[in-house]
Scaffold this motif. Sequence first.
Motif, PDB file in Angstrom:
ATOM      1  N   GLU A  35       0.822  -1.207   0.000  1.00 12.95           N
ATOM      2  CA  GLU A  35       0.000   0.000   0.000  1.00 12.95           C
ATOM      3  C   GLU A  35       0.860   1.262   0.000  1.00 12.95           C
ATOM      4  O   GLU A  35       1.888   1.339   0.683  1.00 12.95           O
ATOM      5  CB  GLU A  35      -0.910   0.013   1.235  1.00 12.95           C
ATOM      6  CG  GLU A  35      -1.927  -1.114   1.268  1.00 12.95           C
ATOM      7  CD  GLU A  35      -2.763  -1.073   2.530  1.00 12.95           C
ATOM      8  OE1 GLU A  35      -2.640  -0.074   3.282  1.00 12.95           O
ATOM      9  OE2 GLU A  35      -3.518  -2.019   2.776  1.00 12.95           O
ATOM     10  N   GLN A  36       0.391   2.263  -0.754  1.00 13.90           N
ATOM     11  CA  GLN A  36       0.987   3.596  -0.780  1.00 13.90           C
ATOM     12  C   GLN A  36      -0.165   4.594  -0.716  1.00 13.90           C
ATOM     13  O   GLN A  36      -0.859   4.816  -1.705  1.00 13.90           O
ATOM     14  CB  GLN A  36       1.808   3.803  -2.057  1.00 13.90           C
ATOM     15  CG  GLN A  36       2.972   2.833  -2.200  1.00 13.90           C
ATOM     16  CD  GLN A  36       3.637   2.925  -3.558  1.00 13.90           C
ATOM     17  OE1 GLN A  36       3.147   3.597  -4.463  1.00 13.90           O
ATOM     18  NE2 GLN A  36       4.757   2.231  -3.703  1.00 13.90           N
ATOM     19  N   ILE A  70      -4.849   9.797 -13.791  1.00 10.38           N
ATOM     20  CA  ILE A  70      -4.985   8.461 -14.376  1.00 10.38           C
ATOM     21  C   ILE A  70      -3.870   8.181 -15.369  1.00 10.38           C
ATOM     22  O   ILE A  70      -3.317   7.070 -15.416  1.00 10.38           O
ATOM     23  CB  ILE A  70      -6.371   8.310 -15.053  1.00 10.38           C
ATOM     24  CG1 ILE A  70      -7.497   8.462 -14.016  1.00 10.38           C
ATOM     25  CG2 ILE A  70      -6.476   6.954 -15.750  1.00 10.38           C
ATOM     26  CD1 ILE A  70      -7.553   7.372 -12.986  1.00 10.38           C
ATOM     27  N   MET A  71      -3.514   9.167 -16.181  1.00 14.11           N
ATOM     28  CA  MET A  71      -2.518   8.961 -17.229  1.00 14.11           C
ATOM     29  C   MET A  71      -1.134   8.691 -16.646  1.00 14.11           C
ATOM     30  O   MET A  71      -0.374   7.893 -17.191  1.00 14.11           O
ATOM     31  CB  MET A  71      -2.471  10.187 -18.138  1.00 14.11           C
ATOM     32  CG  MET A  71      -3.751  10.437 -18.917  1.00 14.11           C
ATOM     33  SD  MET A  71      -4.125   9.082 -20.070  1.00 14.11           S
ATOM     34  CE  MET A  71      -2.745   9.242 -21.191  1.00 14.11           C
ATOM     35  N   SER A  72      -0.806   9.309 -15.543  1.00 11.97           N
ATOM     36  CA  SER A  72       0.561   9.211 -15.027  1.00 11.97           C
ATOM     37  C   SER A  72       0.743   8.090 -14.001  1.00 11.97           C
ATOM     38  O   SER A  72       1.743   7.381 -14.019  1.00 11.97           O
ATOM     39  CB  SER A  72       0.974  10.551 -14.408  1.00 11.97           C
ATOM     40  OG  SER A  72       0.095  10.861 -13.320  1.00 11.97           O
ATOM     41  N   ILE A  73      -0.211   7.932 -13.101  1.00  9.78           N
ATOM     42  CA  ILE A  73      -0.029   6.999 -11.981  1.00  9.78           C
ATOM     43  C   ILE A  73      -1.146   5.980 -11.859  1.00  9.78           C
ATOM     44  O   ILE A  73      -1.057   5.027 -11.087  1.00  9.78           O
ATOM     45  CB  ILE A  73       0.156   7.786 -10.658  1.00  9.78           C
ATOM     46  CG1 ILE A  73       0.745   6.901  -9.548  1.00  9.78           C
ATOM     47  CG2 ILE A  73      -1.148   8.416 -10.229  1.00  9.78           C
ATOM     48  CD1 ILE A  73       2.108   6.392  -9.851  1.00  9.78           C
ATOM     49  N   GLY A  74      -2.236   6.170 -12.629  1.00 10.95           N
ATOM     50  CA  GLY A  74      -3.324   5.201 -12.621  1.00 10.95           C
ATOM     51  C   GLY A  74      -4.472   5.542 -11.705  1.00 10.95           C
ATOM     52  O   GLY A  74      -5.487   4.851 -11.713  1.00 10.95           O
ATOM     53  N   VAL A  75      -4.356   6.581 -10.884  1.00 12.61           N
ATOM     54  CA  VAL A  75      -5.446   7.030 -10.019  1.00 12.61           C
ATOM     55  C   VAL A  75      -5.565   8.546 -10.149  1.00 12.61           C
ATOM     56  O   VAL A  75      -4.589   9.231 -10.483  1.00 12.61           O
ATOM     57  CB  VAL A  75      -5.216   6.637  -8.537  1.00 12.61           C
ATOM     58  CG1 VAL A  75      -5.260   5.141  -8.357  1.00 12.61           C
ATOM     59  CG2 VAL A  75      -3.902   7.215  -8.032  1.00 12.61           C
ATOM     60  N   ASP A  86      -5.036   7.184  -2.601  1.00 15.77           N
ATOM     61  CA  ASP A  86      -4.499   5.821  -2.546  1.00 15.77           C
ATOM     62  C   ASP A  86      -3.895   5.499  -3.915  1.00 15.77           C
ATOM     63  O   ASP A  86      -4.599   5.232  -4.886  1.00 15.77           O
ATOM     64  CB  ASP A  86      -5.622   4.837  -2.200  1.00 15.77           C
ATOM     65  CG  ASP A  86      -5.099   3.427  -1.962  1.00 15.77           C
ATOM     66  OD1 ASP A  86      -3.917   3.172  -2.256  1.00 15.77           O
ATOM     67  OD2 ASP A  86      -5.882   2.579  -1.495  1.00 15.77           O
ATOM     68  N   PHE A  87      -2.572   5.514  -3.989  1.00 21.41           N
ATOM     69  CA  PHE A  87      -1.900   5.272  -5.258  1.00 21.41           C
ATOM     70  C   PHE A  87      -1.961   3.811  -5.687  1.00 21.41           C
ATOM     71  O   PHE A  87      -1.690   3.494  -6.845  1.00 21.41           O
ATOM     72  CB  PHE A  87      -0.433   5.718  -5.159  1.00 21.41           C
ATOM     73  CG  PHE A  87      -0.280   7.170  -4.837  1.00 21.41           C
ATOM     74  CD1 PHE A  87      -0.461   8.137  -5.798  1.00 21.41           C
ATOM     75  CD2 PHE A  87       0.044   7.580  -3.545  1.00 21.41           C
ATOM     76  CE1 PHE A  87      -0.338   9.488  -5.502  1.00 21.41           C
ATOM     77  CE2 PHE A  87       0.180   8.921  -3.240  1.00 21.41           C
ATOM     78  CZ  PHE A  87      -0.013   9.875  -4.214  1.00 21.41           C
ATOM     79  N   THR A  88      -2.313   2.905  -4.781  1.00 24.88           N
ATOM     80  CA  THR A  88      -2.411   1.475  -5.108  1.00 24.88           C
ATOM     81  C   THR A  88      -3.859   1.008  -5.166  1.00 24.88           C
ATOM     82  O   THR A  88      -4.124  -0.193  -5.100  1.00 24.88           O
ATOM     83  CB  THR A  88      -1.644   0.648  -4.067  1.00 24.88           C
ATOM     84  OG1 THR A  88      -2.077   1.026  -2.758  1.00 24.88           O
ATOM     85  CG2 THR A  88      -0.150   0.893  -4.183  1.00 24.88           C
ATOM     86  N   GLY A  95       0.763   1.987  -8.400  1.00 27.06           N
ATOM     87  CA  GLY A  95       1.531   2.824  -7.494  1.00 27.06           C
ATOM     88  C   GLY A  95       2.912   3.098  -8.027  1.00 27.06           C
ATOM     89  O   GLY A  95       3.248   2.806  -9.181  1.00 27.06           O
ATOM     90  N   PHE A  96       3.754   3.668  -7.184  1.00 26.70           N
ATOM     91  CA  PHE A  96       5.106   4.020  -7.581  1.00 26.70           C
ATOM     92  C   PHE A  96       6.008   2.786  -7.539  1.00 26.70           C
ATOM     93  O   PHE A  96       5.834   1.899  -6.690  1.00 26.70           O
ATOM     94  CB  PHE A  96       5.657   5.095  -6.650  1.00 26.70           C
ATOM     95  CG  PHE A  96       4.801   6.339  -6.592  1.00 26.70           C
ATOM     96  CD1 PHE A  96       4.752   7.205  -7.672  1.00 26.70           C
ATOM     97  CD2 PHE A  96       4.039   6.622  -5.472  1.00 26.70           C
ATOM     98  CE1 PHE A  96       3.968   8.349  -7.629  1.00 26.70           C
ATOM     99  CE2 PHE A  96       3.250   7.762  -5.417  1.00 26.70           C
ATOM    100  CZ  PHE A  96       3.205   8.624  -6.500  1.00 26.70           C
ATOM    101  N   PRO A  97       7.004   2.714  -8.431  1.00 30.65           N
ATOM    102  CA  PRO A  97       7.965   1.596  -8.362  1.00 30.65           C
ATOM    103  C   PRO A  97       8.610   1.537  -6.979  1.00 30.65           C
ATOM    104  O   PRO A  97       8.982   2.563  -6.393  1.00 30.65           O
ATOM    105  CB  PRO A  97       8.986   1.951  -9.454  1.00 30.65           C
ATOM    106  CG  PRO A  97       8.230   2.810 -10.422  1.00 30.65           C
ATOM    107  CD  PRO A  97       7.264   3.610  -9.585  1.00 30.65           C
TER     108      PRO A  97
END
Length: 328
Positions: A35-36, A70-75, A86-88, A95-97
């Motif tokens: 989780e992030q 949405i385009m950059s990180i998915g949320v 919530d990036f995940t 989320g981020f690598p």
Amino acid sequence: MLLLGVFAAAAAAPPDPLSQLPAPQHPKIRLYNAEQVLSWEPVALSNSTRPVVYRVQFKYTDSKWFMADIMSIGVNCTQITATECDFTAASPSAGFPMDFNVTLRLRAELGALHSAWVTMPWFQHYRNVTVGPPENIEVTPGEGSLIIRFSSPFDIADTSTAFFCYYVHYWEKGGIQQVKGPFRSNSISLDNLKPFRAYCLQVQAQLLWNKSNIFRVGHLSNISCYETMADASTELQQVILISVGTFSLLSVLAGACFFLVLKYRGLIKYWFHTPPSIPLQIEEYLKDPTQPILEALDKDSSPKDDVWDSVSIISFPEKEQEDVLQTL
């Protein structure tokens, strides 16, 4: 909810002419397993009926700032009324690598007005994550053993750079705790345990990141207790003990029966002896007292006439006749 692996925000940047809104307070990021999640306290305005919205941006080391959309990180974390990003949320792999250096910043917005940016300290997931206990733990009692199967706290995409190893803390009820490990496998067997004994255990994961030689010790799982089964030698001992016990019991019962027969043989004879029967004539007399019983008894007991057969010699063979004459 656990609030470990959380970072507080740095001081807000100096306000610009449009910064007439207060900045979000106490932002923090939660890194627990995969989780992030970034969260903050809402900005309250008493003189406005319109809701305050929030904007989140991120950047990697020495890169420019990107919108968290949405385009950059998915949320979508741009102009949201929620006080959490919530990036995940899209999927566990979003989320981020986990090995990237990430920096986040946040501000409040209301129409053309906005607050100053509040910048979070940078983080690396593998460096700062709080590792939970292994999941889906299953324990199968064996012959003097416990077989433990489980899944990792979260998935690692590239196991050549980071991986989990596991430890098992176990003890016999009332005994001293022991630790076995590390293991790379998700299946662990605790051998050489005492049969028919209750053992308690906890499983722990440890994350190792090879790139920076960093390890993160995880939380212990809940305590669970199980009873081991008999091994082959114990089963053989049980069979022998049961056989000897059965034979001894039968021997004791046989001896007791023989002793009782000897001691109470007179009583046993009396129980199993056929009682004497009344003569038929007396039984008939008892049924009909007018019957002359004495005469019937005398008649039955009177001697009977002897009966014999007469035999006559009709002829002798010649040789036998000569023998007869010689004897005369």
